[in-house]
Design a protein around this motif. Sequence first.
Motif, short mmCIF file in Angstrom:
data_model
loop_
_atom_site.label_atom_id
_atom_site.label_comp_id
_atom_site.label_asym_id
_atom_site.label_seq_id
_atom_site.Cartn_x
_atom_site.Cartn_y
_atom_site.Cartn_z
N THR A 274 9.08 4.80 -4.98
CA THR A 274 9.17 5.60 -6.21
C THR A 274 9.66 7.01 -5.92
OG1 THR A 274 6.86 6.35 -6.04
CG2 THR A 274 7.27 4.29 -7.22
N GLY A 275 9.54 7.43 -4.68
CA GLY A 275 9.93 8.79 -4.33
C GLY A 275 8.92 9.85 -4.75
N LYS A 276 7.75 9.44 -5.21
CA LYS A 276 6.73 10.38 -5.65
C LYS A 276 5.65 10.52 -4.58
CE LYS A 276 7.23 9.77 -10.64
NZ LYS A 276 6.49 9.58 -11.92
N LYS B 115 0.82 -1.19 0.00
CA LYS B 115 0.00 0.00 0.00
C LYS B 115 0.87 1.26 0.00
CE LYS B 115 -3.76 -2.47 0.28
NZ LYS B 115 -4.54 -2.59 1.50
N SER B 116 0.31 2.29 -0.58
CA SER B 116 0.94 3.59 -0.55
C SER B 116 0.54 4.30 0.75
CB SER B 116 0.51 4.42 -1.76
OG SER B 116 -0.87 4.78 -1.64
N PRO B 117 1.16 5.41 1.11
CA PRO B 117 0.72 6.17 2.27
C PRO B 117 -0.76 6.55 2.14
CG PRO B 117 2.86 6.96 1.54
CD PRO B 117 2.40 5.96 0.52
N ARG C 217 -3.84 3.34 0.07
CA ARG C 217 -4.22 3.04 -1.32
C ARG C 217 -3.38 1.91 -1.89
NH1 ARG C 217 -4.66 8.92 -4.35
NH2 ARG C 217 -5.86 10.05 -2.77
N ILE C 218 -3.83 1.35 -3.02
CA ILE C 218 -3.06 0.31 -3.69
C ILE C 218 -1.77 0.93 -4.23
CG2 ILE C 218 -3.05 -1.34 -5.60
CD1 ILE C 218 -6.09 -1.45 -5.38
N GLY C 219 -0.65 0.33 -3.87
CA GLY C 219 0.63 0.87 -4.29
C GLY C 219 0.95 0.56 -5.74
N VAL C 220 1.37 1.57 -6.50
CA VAL C 220 1.75 1.39 -7.90
C VAL C 220 3.12 2.00 -8.14
CG1 VAL C 220 -0.64 1.36 -8.73
CG2 VAL C 220 0.59 3.54 -8.58
N ASP C 221 3.75 1.58 -9.26
CA ASP C 221 5.03 2.15 -9.63
C ASP C 221 4.81 3.33 -10.58
OD1 ASP C 221 4.40 1.04 -12.08
OD2 ASP C 221 5.78 -0.66 -11.88
N GLY D 182 -2.07 4.81 -5.39
CA GLY D 182 -1.09 5.82 -4.98
C GLY D 182 0.31 5.29 -5.21
N PHE D 183 1.25 6.19 -5.41
CA PHE D 183 2.62 5.77 -5.65
C PHE D 183 3.23 5.16 -4.38
CE2 PHE D 183 2.44 9.20 -8.97
CZ PHE D 183 2.61 8.35 -10.05
#
Length: 487
Positions: A367-369, A334-336, A339-343, A362-363
């Motif tokens: 990824t640093g985004k 998960k992203s912060p 959310r579902i984490g994506v690249d 969410g990133f």
Amino acid sequence: MAWFRSLIRVSGIKPRNRAPNPFSLASLASLSTEATNKYSGLGPTVPAEKPRVVVVGSGWAACRLMKALDTNLYDVVCVSPRNHMVFTPLLASTCVGTLEFRSVAEPISRIQPAISREPGSYFFLANCTGIDGDNHSVHCETATDGPDTLDPWKFKIAYDKLVIALGAQPLTFGIQGVKEHAIFLREVYHAQEIRRKLLLNLMLSDVPGISEEEKSRLLHCVVVGGGPTGVEFSGELSDFITKDVRQTHAHVKDYIRVTLIEANEILSSFDDRLRHYATKQLTKSGVRLVRGIVKDVKAQKLVLNDGTEVPYGLLVWSTGVGPSPLVNSMELPKSPGGRIGVDEWLHVPSMQDVFAIGDCSGFLESTGKPTLPALAQVAERQGKYLSHLLNRIGKAGGGHANGANGMELGDPFVYKHLGSMATIGRYKALVDLRQSKEAKGLSMAGFVSWFIWRSAYLTRVLSWRNRFYVAINWLTTFVFGRDISRI
């Protein structure tokens, strides 16, 4: 009347004894059982067939993706509990009759005609209940409407490429009573419920014998959340009261009022000058602004953290969105924010051929985004990017399951904020075209901004049919006023 006598003779003919109907109820039941075992979903595609893209959701991201997806390369299957997309920026206008409900709803079959024409493309009115990444399949259950409808039907859909665009759900922050007594503003049926409740309270407050205290409560409209949705609804409601209620409900015109409750500053993403302008205009139009945090919600009143009790007849909740229960239950990185984490290419790294776009994604921190805001323009841009990416993969021969392994995906997704707009009623709006709060750029308010707001959203409506509806509704409202029929 020869034709009438002939009809009598024909109707008087006795039916011959016929063989038993092979499609009796018993045979249909056996056929249904057999069909259930044989056709329990869509199986995997074969190399001779077009690869299948399964899209879960029908929001901004999903519909923008389906609109631009090349159906010569892919079959498209959409799974969603609604068969239309909601143009959310104009949803608040439908609550008070400025626009008709159908003006903000775009059928999925119009967005992607292949769904209703091509033999391998479908729309299923269903909810996604789970994803089996190992077997490339989606578990679904038909959407039902109340206890008196058919029992849910469970089935599976095999995918070559899966796009998760589940959107988000309203945040309640665990406050007791919100789901039971408040109305959200994210779907067409929410707007319909708000409209019916508002007009019902107007008519009930005019009944003889209603006390002054009860009349004041019935006609007190409370909006919780000072974001764009809450502010726009408050502005539309104040316009409705000023221009229509005072003429059609003269007996109670002095009782109806609007209160907007926000924990911090309203429209926090806008320029400070625009926020102060919005505060001034809303107050001038009769909206009472209250800074506070809701502690508890009861059937006819809510309680703030300082103990203040606020009676209400209509409570609209608009405090932001968060992950849906299905997203929370998925065992994925998960992203912060959950959310579902994506690249960088909107791909879910832990699952082959699975992508996630819109408010549900969410990133990843790796990824640093930063996590992008839950805005329609973010979802729309992600859908457009991913459609081009999938089209490029399909043309390169990687459309089938596991066919894109090791394939170069091209440039990653980059989001540039185009600005924000919000209407505040009384033919006034805010336009902030800066890319961030710290950046420099054009920001303006007033009548010209209102004209820009309407022009921009009219061009963003997906179809010419709905653009025509919206333009005609605006013209009709301007000339004749809003419709106050409770249907």
